[in-house]
Motif scaffolding. Structure first.
Motif, PDB file in Angstrom:
ATOM      1  N   LEU A 237      52.514  53.792  43.025  1.00  0.00           N
ATOM      2  CA  LEU A 237      51.308  53.970  42.228  1.00  0.00           C
ATOM      3  C   LEU A 237      50.782  52.606  41.796  1.00  0.00           C
ATOM      4  CD1 LEU A 237      52.520  56.943  39.988  1.00  0.00           C
ATOM      5  CD2 LEU A 237      51.079  57.073  42.032  1.00  0.00           C
ATOM      6  N   ALA A 238      49.464  52.494  41.696  1.00  0.00           N
ATOM      7  CA  ALA A 238      48.835  51.218  41.338  1.00  0.00           C
ATOM      8  C   ALA A 238      48.223  51.298  39.940  1.00  0.00           C
ATOM      9  CB  ALA A 238      47.753  50.846  42.361  1.00  0.00           C
ATOM     10  N   THR A 239      48.180  50.169  39.258  1.00  0.00           N
ATOM     11  CA  THR A 239      47.524  50.091  37.949  1.00  0.00           C
ATOM     12  C   THR A 239      46.091  49.581  38.081  1.00  0.00           C
ATOM     13  OG1 THR A 239      48.427  47.861  37.627  1.00  0.00           O
ATOM     14  CG2 THR A 239      49.705  49.705  36.751  1.00  0.00           C
ATOM     15  N   ILE A 240      45.648  49.346  39.308  1.00  0.00           N
ATOM     16  CA  ILE A 240      44.277  48.885  39.549  1.00  0.00           C
ATOM     17  C   ILE A 240      43.354  50.108  39.634  1.00  0.00           C
ATOM     18  CG2 ILE A 240      42.759  47.723  41.196  1.00  0.00           C
ATOM     19  CD1 ILE A 240      45.146  46.041  42.052  1.00  0.00           C
ATOM     20  N   ASP A 241      42.227  50.041  38.942  1.00  0.00           N
ATOM     21  CA  ASP A 241      41.257  51.137  38.957  1.00  0.00           C
ATOM     22  C   ASP A 241      39.860  50.562  39.169  1.00  0.00           C
ATOM     23  OD1 ASP A 241      39.770  53.391  38.732  1.00  0.00           O
ATOM     24  OD2 ASP A 241      40.341  53.879  36.667  1.00  0.00           O
ATOM     25  N   PRO A 242      39.341  50.581  40.400  1.00  0.00           N
ATOM     26  CA  PRO A 242      38.003  50.026  40.664  1.00  0.00           C
ATOM     27  C   PRO A 242      36.898  50.733  39.887  1.00  0.00           C
ATOM     28  CG  PRO A 242      39.210  50.407  42.711  1.00  0.00           C
ATOM     29  CD  PRO A 242      39.970  51.091  41.621  1.00  0.00           C
ATOM     30  N   ARG A 243      37.182  51.968  39.427  1.00  0.00           N
ATOM     31  CA  ARG A 243      36.156  52.738  38.726  1.00  0.00           C
ATOM     32  C   ARG A 243      36.195  52.527  37.214  1.00  0.00           C
ATOM     33  NH1 ARG A 243      38.046  58.385  40.994  1.00  0.00           N
ATOM     34  NH2 ARG A 243      39.973  57.400  40.260  1.00  0.00           N
ATOM     35  N   LEU A 244      36.995  51.587  36.750  1.00  0.00           N
ATOM     36  CA  LEU A 244      37.107  51.338  35.314  1.00  0.00           C
ATOM     37  C   LEU A 244      35.736  50.950  34.747  1.00  0.00           C
ATOM     38  CD1 LEU A 244      39.234  51.055  32.986  1.00  0.00           C
ATOM     39  CD2 LEU A 244      39.211  48.609  33.475  1.00  0.00           C
TER      40      LEU A 244
ATOM     41  N   THR B  56      47.860  59.265  47.583  1.00  0.00           N
ATOM     42  CA  THR B  56      47.636  58.034  46.825  1.00  0.00           C
ATOM     43  C   THR B  56      48.818  57.083  46.984  1.00  0.00           C
ATOM     44  OG1 THR B  56      46.306  59.227  45.194  1.00  0.00           O
ATOM     45  CG2 THR B  56      47.196  57.083  44.524  1.00  0.00           C
TER      46      THR B  56
ATOM     47  N   VAL C 102      48.709  53.281  48.437  1.00  0.00           N
ATOM     48  CA  VAL C 102      49.179  52.124  47.663  1.00  0.00           C
ATOM     49  C   VAL C 102      50.264  51.385  48.433  1.00  0.00           C
ATOM     50  CG1 VAL C 102      50.361  51.411  45.548  1.00  0.00           C
ATOM     51  CG2 VAL C 102      48.554  53.135  45.442  1.00  0.00           C
TER      52      VAL C 102
END
Length: 357
Positions: free
Chosen positions: A123-130, A240, A244
């Motif tokens: 799992l990633a902590t990056i969120d392009p939709r932030l 997901t 990742v």
């Protein structure tokens, strides 16, 4: 249940136990490692500790993690009762949360043959939709661990009724049953894999990881069975995870490419430096030999010197630059050539005197 930071193989097993006095056959109390916890959460910050442990000779951490993934028996076979550690199969639950930067995760993929990366949920902590403006904090999540059996167990579908299991030590657990359609998917994947139809070895345990995620989804919904909705949601999580994982591999590949390019640049730079140094050394050698010709023709005076004599006047190791040295001496007007004989030029007289001094 409890949490821990010791991610070594022995440390993980110790995390389930405490040292207690146990009555022996001799009627006396003896200190023994006794399992007192059923669940253990291991936190590994940045994964560096696990990476260092993997590099040690004889380290059992990856093996213990793989065994725990399938609920196998954990422990050792020490003869000493004080040191012996034994956790029965399926008598525990182990979870590990590992924080990693992509460029420090190569050690996980290095254990691909052992099967470690296949058992992970990525799992990633990056969120392009932030959003630019953060939403208000929602507060504490209103969720509590489910009680077993759930109050609505009587409403469970027929295929999920047979759930309760009592272990030999009297501990009551509940088996997670799967919907028949989910079992069909699991069976089909297993058959395809046995037929060699799966290419990517990193997907070797994909369906088992999905089954575990689906069981978590069911538990969050206070159920002890996995229905098609749980299975579908788990599929989204697994998709997901694969994305990742592949992104992480891509980042590692880019890092290796940049490292190789930097190494190539350093190698080319060293070659260029060597060439420059060689050229500089060659130039100094030609100048030194040309100056030696000035001294020699100065001593020869009016007799001058032929090319052969100039060549013979220097060390054999310098004779490969004879022509270049003569050409330099003529260009600098240190020497003058008259009918194939070389004489000291008037402007080279001062140089000869300095060299002689």
């Amino acid at each position: 249940s409890q949490g821990g930071d010791d991610c070594s193989g022995e440390g993980i097993v110790h995390g389930f136990c405490e040292m207690q006095d146990v009555l022996g056959v001799d009627g006396k109390n003896h200190p023994r490692n006794v399992q007192v916890y059923r669940g253990l959460l291991v936190r590994t910050d940045e994964g560096q500790m696990l990476q260092k442990l993997n590099q040690r000779s004889g380290q059992t951490t990856p093996e213990v993690l793989r065994q725990a993934f399938s609920g196998e028996r954990l422990g050792n076979s020490y003869a000493s009762a004080e040191k012996k550690l034994n956790i029965d199969a399926h008598a525990y639950r182990l979870a590990q949360v590992m924080a990693l930067q992509p460029n420090t995760s190569q050690f996980l993929f290095d254990d691909e043959d052992g099967g470690t990366p296949q058992r992970l949920l990525w799992l990633a902590t990056i969120d392009p939709r932030l959003p630019d403006v953060l939403p208000r904090h929602p507060g504490q999540l209103k969720w509590a661990p489910p009680t077993w059996p759930p109050p609505d167990m009587c409403q469970a579908p027929a295929w999920a009724q047979d759930t309760q299991v009592t272990t030999d030590d009297g501990y009551i657990r509940f088996r997670i049953n799967f919907h028949p359609e989910v079992l069909k998917d699991l069976h089909a994947e297993r058959v395809a894999r046995l037929r060699g139809q799966h290419v990517d070895p990193l997907n070797g345990h994909l369906m088992l990881v999905r089954a575990k995620v689906a069981a978590v989804m069911a538990a969050l919904d206070k159920k002890v069975w996995v229905d098609p909705d749980d299975w579908r949601l788990a599929g989204t999580v697994i998709a997901t995870s694969v994305a990742v994982r592949e992104w992480t591999r891509e980042q590692l590949g880019n890092a290796r490419k940049l490292t190789a390019e930097a190494s190539d640049k350093r190698y080319v730079g060293r070659l260029q430096q060597a060439e420059h140094a060689k050229a500089d050394s060659e130039d100094k050698k030609v100048t030194r030999v040309a100056e030696s010709f000035c001294r020699y023709t100065s001593r020869q005076g009016a007799k001058g010197a032929s090319r052969t004599q100039l060549r013979q006047s220097i060390m054999s190791r310098d004779r490969d630059v004879t022509d270049a040295a003569i050409e330099l001496a003529l260009d600098e007007q240190w020497l003058v050539v008259v009918e194939d004989n070389y004489f000291l030029h008037p402007s080279g007289l001062k140089l000869a005197e300095l060299l002689a001094g």
